[in-house]
Design an enzyme around this catalytic site. Structure first.
Site, short mmCIF file in Angstrom:
data_model
loop_
_atom_site.label_atom_id
_atom_site.label_comp_id
_atom_site.label_asym_id
_atom_site.label_seq_id
_atom_site.Cartn_x
_atom_site.Cartn_y
_atom_site.Cartn_z
N LYS A 83 -6.93 -25.25 2.48
CA LYS A 83 -6.00 -24.11 2.51
C LYS A 83 -6.68 -22.97 3.25
CE LYS A 83 -2.85 -22.32 -1.03
NZ LYS A 83 -2.76 -22.02 -2.47
O1 G3P Z 1 -0.97 -20.50 -4.83
C1 G3P Z 1 -0.28 -19.52 -4.15
C2 G3P Z 1 0.86 -18.87 -4.89
O2 G3P Z 1 1.69 -19.85 -5.46
C3 G3P Z 1 0.50 -17.76 -5.80
O3 G3P Z 1 1.54 -17.35 -6.64
O4 G3P Z 1 2.39 -16.07 -8.58
O5 G3P Z 1 0.13 -15.53 -7.64
O6 G3P Z 1 2.19 -14.93 -6.40
P1 G3P Z 1 1.56 -15.91 -7.34
#
Ligand code: G3P
Length: 218
Positions: A83
């Protein structure tokens, strides 16, 4: 649509994997920190719980160091997906890694133009963050529709991996738009099963079954 779990919690991943509906896992530095586990160790363990891609994120900001980190990470298992952030150095790294046959997930995408760049760099997955987009007054789902349109216009193979999913409506809308993958916290994935009428229906059927005094297994 493929379902990835957005977590580094082993018990949650095991539970979802047991449903047979888990297609992969995504992690990020915040999720690794939350797990309290060693990055390499927990990533190796996750890779053993699914045959699907497991995203492991680089933390360097420059291309050369990203490549060095990717070299270490991709040795963990065949299903590791590197990633990288959506920056110039991230996309240079994406291009180099995908040309070499490594899966790459380009993360922190907040515009359709960024998604276009990632596809041109050969990304395996693009991760638009719908929840964070909504939080900042933008329309996360409009972003997914725009990316779908652009990728279809040009026949890009890059898969749209809807990330930062906060609720079941994000999943539903993503599926209607035709996103390839969504990654969500285990809590959101589990809540996809729920419906009050399903619960009430089971309750009613069981109450009536009880009255028959029968048993299926004898
Ligand atoms: O892994 C990336 C993403 O899904 C993060 O989500 O909830 O931290 O905005 P969030």
């Amino acid at each position: 649509m493929k379902f990835f779990a957005d977590t580094a919690e082993i018990d949650d991943i095991k539970e979802l994997a047991a449903t047979g509906l888990l297609d992969g896992v995504t992690t990020n530095p915040s999720l690794i920190a939350k797990s309290g586990r060693d990055f390499m160790e927990v990533t190796r363990e996750i890779c053993g719980l699914t045959d699907g891609p497991v995203s492991a994120e680089v933390v360097a900001l420059d291309h050369a160091t990203m490549m060095k980190e990717a070299e270490v990470l991709r040795k963990i298992a065949d299903n590791v997906c590197i990633k990288v952030p959506l920056t110039i150095d991230g996309l240079k790294t994406c291009k180099a890694l995908t040309e070499d046959g490594t899966m790459v997930n380009v993360t922190l995408c907040f515009s359709a133009n960024q998604a276009l760049l990632a596809a041109k760099a050969g990304a395996t997955f693009i991760s638009p963050f719908v929840g964070r987009h909504d939080d900042n007054g933008f329309d996360g789902m409009e972003l997914i529709s725009d990316i779908r349109l652009i990728y279809d216009n040009y026949g890009f193979d890059t898969e749209i991996l809807v990330a930062s999913v906060r609720h079941v409506t994000h999943v539903l809308e993503s599926a209607k738009i035709g996103a390839d993958v969504m990654t969500a916290p285990p809590k959101v994935i589990k809540s996809l099963f729920n419906h009050i009428l399903t619960d009430k229906g089971i309750e009613g059927f069981l109450a009536d079954w009880e009255k028959t005094g029968q048993s299926i297994t004898g």
